[in-house]
Design an enzyme around this catalytic site. Structure first.
Site, PDB file in Angstrom:
ATOM      1  N   HIS A 237       0.867  -1.178   0.000  1.00  0.00           N
ATOM      2  CA  HIS A 237       0.000   0.000   0.000  1.00  0.00           C
ATOM      3  C   HIS A 237       0.906   1.231   0.000  1.00  0.00           C
ATOM      4  O   HIS A 237       2.123   1.113   0.102  1.00  0.00           O
ATOM      5  CB  HIS A 237      -0.934   0.016   1.214  1.00  0.00           C
ATOM      6  CG  HIS A 237      -0.238   0.227   2.512  1.00  0.00           C
ATOM      7  ND1 HIS A 237       0.457  -0.784   3.180  1.00  0.00           N
ATOM      8  CD2 HIS A 237      -0.098   1.342   3.302  1.00  0.00           C
ATOM      9  CE1 HIS A 237       0.984  -0.321   4.293  1.00  0.00           C
ATOM     10  NE2 HIS A 237       0.646   0.986   4.396  1.00  0.00           N
ATOM     11  N   HIS A 239       1.588   4.652   2.191  1.00  0.00           N
ATOM     12  CA  HIS A 239       1.305   5.491   3.362  1.00  0.00           C
ATOM     13  C   HIS A 239       1.589   6.930   2.961  1.00  0.00           C
ATOM     14  O   HIS A 239       2.680   7.268   2.529  1.00  0.00           O
ATOM     15  CB  HIS A 239       2.201   5.084   4.545  1.00  0.00           C
ATOM     16  CG  HIS A 239       2.024   5.965   5.735  1.00  0.00           C
ATOM     17  ND1 HIS A 239       0.997   5.804   6.647  1.00  0.00           N
ATOM     18  CD2 HIS A 239       2.742   7.047   6.165  1.00  0.00           C
ATOM     19  CE1 HIS A 239       1.090   6.723   7.577  1.00  0.00           C
ATOM     20  NE2 HIS A 239       2.140   7.499   7.305  1.00  0.00           N
TER      21      HIS A 239
END
Length: 265
Positions: A237, A239
């Site tokens: 992912h 951040h």
């Protein structure tokens, strides 16, 4: 004693053509002295003793004078017309040059104005582009909200937001700025920090690879690396954090930050 074979007879006066030619040759002198009547003097009377000859020569001289005066007037008029034509032609050429010069000046002024307008438009377009903000990942969504609680974060809550992104997804700078950090960031893994033109900072963490270096200028939408799962991460992912300063703890709501810069999430 015989003096030739010419038959004796009445002496013939010169023809009208001969007299006219002679009159042309001598009219200037006659006109200068003003004594046209001298043509009827004794020298002419002695020619044949005839009064008619004297009278004819005087009349011929007057006719020749009149014809010569007419020729002079015609020549003067012709010269005047030629001079007027030359002057008109010269004026026309001067006018044409003036019009051409004015047309050139106007064309150059128009080209300059258009060029300057295009340059202004390009600068304005560049200014708008540099002031534009974009999402860090195209077509993604927020998978973890700001200030979400949990034991995964040392502060006790999420200091940024997570964007859903498979490993290797392109990550973009959200706005124009300067890279102030690029490399390993501990719990953030491979990360990038950018200082933007308005004085704010953004951080991009857990990337698998980076494509920028410290000091580099970036533009909105420029790729800065690829998403991954490096550092303190449970899976691939991105951040993303927004900050008022470069250090940890100066975080602000990333969603509000992006929306304030015109990014829809």
């Amino acid at each position: 004693m015989a003096f030739g074979s010419r038959a004796a007879g009445k002496h013939r006066g010169s023809s009208r053509l001969s007299r006219k030619t002679a009159g042309y040759a001598g009219i200037a002198a006659l006109a200068t002295t003003g004594v046209v009547g001298s043509l009827a003097g004794p020298a002419f009377a002695a020619d044949s003793g005839s009064g008619n000859t004297i009278q004819d020569n005087g009349l011929d001289a007057v006719v020749v004078a009149e014809e010569l005066a007419g020729d002079i007037e015609d020549q003067a008029a012709s010269q005047q017309r030629a001079a007027e034509h030359a002057a008109a032609q010269a004026q026309a050429e001067a006018d044409a040059k003036q019009r051409a010069s004015e047309a050139k000046r106007l064309a150059e002024a128009k080209a300059k104005a258009e060029r300057e307008a295009a340059e202004r438009a390009a600068r304005e377009e560049e200014r708008k582009r540099l002031n534009t903000f974009v999402a860090p990942v195209d077509g993604s969504y927020v998978s973890t909200q700001y200030h979400a609680g949990g034991g995964m974060w040392s502060s006790g809550s999420h200091t940024g937001i997570d964007f859903h992104a498979a490993s290797g997804t392109s990550v973009h700078a959200v706005g124009a700025g300067t890279v102030v950090e690029a490399g390993w960031g501990g719990a953030y893994g491979n990360n990038v920090v950018i200082k933007h033109n308005d004085g704010t900072y953004t951080q991009y963490g857990h990337m698998s690879s980076l494509s920028v270096s410290v000091g580099q200028q970036v533009t909105p939408g420029q790729q800065i690396g690829l998403s991954g799962s490096t550092g303190n991460s449970s899976g691939p992912h991105l951040h993303f954090e927004a900050r008022t300063g470069s250090q940890y703890g100066s975080d602000i709501d990333p969603v509000s930050y992006l929306r304030s810069h015109g990014v829809s999430l």
